[in-house]
Every structure is written in C-alpha cells, then in structure tokens.
Scaffold this active site. Structure first.
Site, PDB file in Angstrom:
ATOM      1  CB  SER A  34      -1.044   0.029   1.114  1.00 28.81           C
ATOM      2  OG  SER A  34      -2.015   1.026   0.814  1.00 28.81           O
ATOM      3  CB  CYS A  94      -2.905  -5.492   2.331  1.00 31.32           C
ATOM      4  SG  CYS A  94      -1.493  -5.910   1.292  1.00 31.32           S
ATOM      5  CG  HIS A 128       1.483  17.476   5.021  1.00 33.87           C
ATOM      6  ND1 HIS A 128       1.719  17.834   3.717  1.00 33.87           N
ATOM      7  CD2 HIS A 128       1.086  18.589   5.661  1.00 33.87           C
ATOM      8  CE1 HIS A 128       1.442  19.119   3.568  1.00 33.87           C
ATOM      9  NE2 HIS A 128       1.068  19.604   4.744  1.00 33.87           N
TER      10      HIS A 128
END
Length: 94
Positions: A57, A77, A62
């Site tokens: 994934s 996953c 940020h």
C-alpha cells in the site's frame, strides 16, 4: 487473501525532510516492506510532503514546521509487517 487494509497514524516532532526520508525508508525496508516508488514535494516557504508507494500500500508524510509537527500514516494489507514497523516507530510518537 482477504481484502483488508490496516492503518496507523502518528504525530511526531521531527520535521527535517532529509532525516524523515532517510529514517522512514530504513524503517520500511527493515520491516520487510517493498518500496515500489517514492515522490516528494517541498512547499514554499516551508513544509514537506512525501509518499512511499509500497507493494503492500503506502506511507504518507506531511510536515508543519511552523508547529514542529509531522503527520505520518502507514496503510498496509500485511499486518505482520505493519506491526513490525509500528514497533520500530515506538520512540518517535508524540
């Protein structure tokens, strides 16, 4: 395989882009994740965002340097690799 995604979010105080990139890349690799791609963006006058595309994934970052905060989110996953990464992140969490 069952369609399932596990998410973990952190807020940390580190905001220096090169340190985040180096340490998070190392954590992903040492946790067994396969990095497929990486993209980053530097905001003006400050701020940094990055995304590691992993075969399981992604990891997103940020920063808010003006508040000395960084948001990190790992979606995967693979629960075993996720748990390993979480354990290794232990000292970073705010």
């Amino acid at each position: 395989m069952k369609a399932e995604i596990f998410n973990k979010k952190w807020w940390i105080n580190e905001t220096e882009p090169q340190k985040l990139k180096t340490q998070l890349t190392a954590l992903l690799v040492s946790s067994g994740f396969e990095i497929v791609d990486y993209v980053e963006h530097y905001f003006q006058p400050q701020g940094f965002t990055a995304l590691w595309l992993i075969s399981e994934s992604h990891l997103a970052v940020h920063t808010w340097p003006e508040e000395s905060k960084t948001y990190i989110e790992l979606s995967s996953c693979n629960l075993d690799k996720q748990k390993t990464f979480i354990k290794k992140m232990g000292g970073w969490e705010v």
